[in-house]
Design a protein around this motif. Sequence first.
Motif, short mmCIF file in Angstrom:
data_model
loop_
_atom_site.label_atom_id
_atom_site.label_comp_id
_atom_site.label_asym_id
_atom_site.label_seq_id
_atom_site.Cartn_x
_atom_site.Cartn_y
_atom_site.Cartn_z
N THR A 181 1.55 -5.51 -46.46
CA THR A 181 2.72 -5.22 -45.61
C THR A 181 3.79 -6.28 -45.84
O THR A 181 3.54 -7.35 -46.40
N GLY A 197 5.52 -5.49 -40.17
CA GLY A 197 4.31 -4.78 -40.61
C GLY A 197 4.58 -3.52 -41.39
O GLY A 197 3.84 -2.54 -41.27
N THR A 198 5.63 -3.52 -42.21
CA THR A 198 5.98 -2.34 -42.98
C THR A 198 5.06 -2.21 -44.19
O THR A 198 4.93 -3.14 -44.99
N GLY A 199 4.43 -1.05 -44.32
CA GLY A 199 3.50 -0.83 -45.43
C GLY A 199 4.21 -0.33 -46.68
O GLY A 199 5.41 -0.04 -46.68
N GLY A 226 8.84 3.00 -41.07
CA GLY A 226 8.15 2.20 -40.07
C GLY A 226 8.99 2.01 -38.83
O GLY A 226 10.17 2.41 -38.78
N VAL A 253 8.34 0.11 -50.27
CA VAL A 253 7.96 0.17 -48.86
C VAL A 253 8.15 1.59 -48.35
O VAL A 253 8.84 2.41 -48.95
#
Length: 304
Positions: free
Chosen positions: A50, A38-40, A291, A288
């Motif tokens: 994500t 779920g890295t934005g 996170g 990115v």
Amino acid sequence: MPPRSFLPVLLLSLCLPLNLWAQQYLDVLHVTYGISPGTGYDQEFGTNATTTVHHTDLTLTLPLPISPKTTFITGLIGFGNRLQLDPQIPGTINLYSATLPFGLRFDYGNKWFGTHMLMPRRSTAFNNSRAGFQVATAHLFQRQKDQNTSFTLGFYLSQESYGAMLVPLFGLYYKDPSERLELQMLLPARGDINYSFSGNFRMGVVFDGLGSTHDLQTGDYGDAYVQRISNDLQGYAQVNLSKTLLLSLRSGYAFFRSFRVYDAEDKAGLSLAGFFFDDPRNALNTSVEGGFLFSFRLTYRVML
């Protein structure tokens, strides 16, 4: 920051005399897998997309004594990352780096030691490779205060895709006489503080200042390279599965993380420990961000 790949070799070389006298073991093999789900992406560009960042690495370190005061150090090091580099460009990219380090560690006498390493590597992308040959060198001078304490000064110089990177290094190793509290530092690249609650269980905090560049060629970016930056802070618990096999479970956060893509001709000159004096480059992607991350590591330990 220096690439992660050279850290295990240098940390081993820093601890060689301490391991030989106090701990009676060497950690020869590390295998790590990590995931950051779920890295934005950079919120400046207003996207809610994500990706999942995967990380794997393998480190094999072989110290080979060739005389009472000289040790040849070599091994094999590889690591990889898989992620979607831009929310507007579908598909994942598999970045990797493969290093064949070799060098010498000398006992100069009067409790002084020196480690001198050369680290050629190929750092590019699977299925999107281009060039990727890089070389780095590191030189460390260690003063051993006593059986459980040593100090180190040195530097790391690396040829990266954007230019040269120079990193001054300061090292500290300390283990208290009870062998419960242990500190291993190679700043600004890495730090590890841990405490043993029993002979088979240890907990600690580890910091890795990760950085690397990877050449690649794609239809979207053309001839380009990825500059990877991450500062990972994780707590961990380590258990001894046997006398030779250790399992470490980690969890933490990646600060100031980025995977920025630049044109192959877009250079930045000299970098000092990851900081640029003049950086006119323009990224080709929406990177990115930081996170949460989770990982596990298996270690093969050889008793001396």
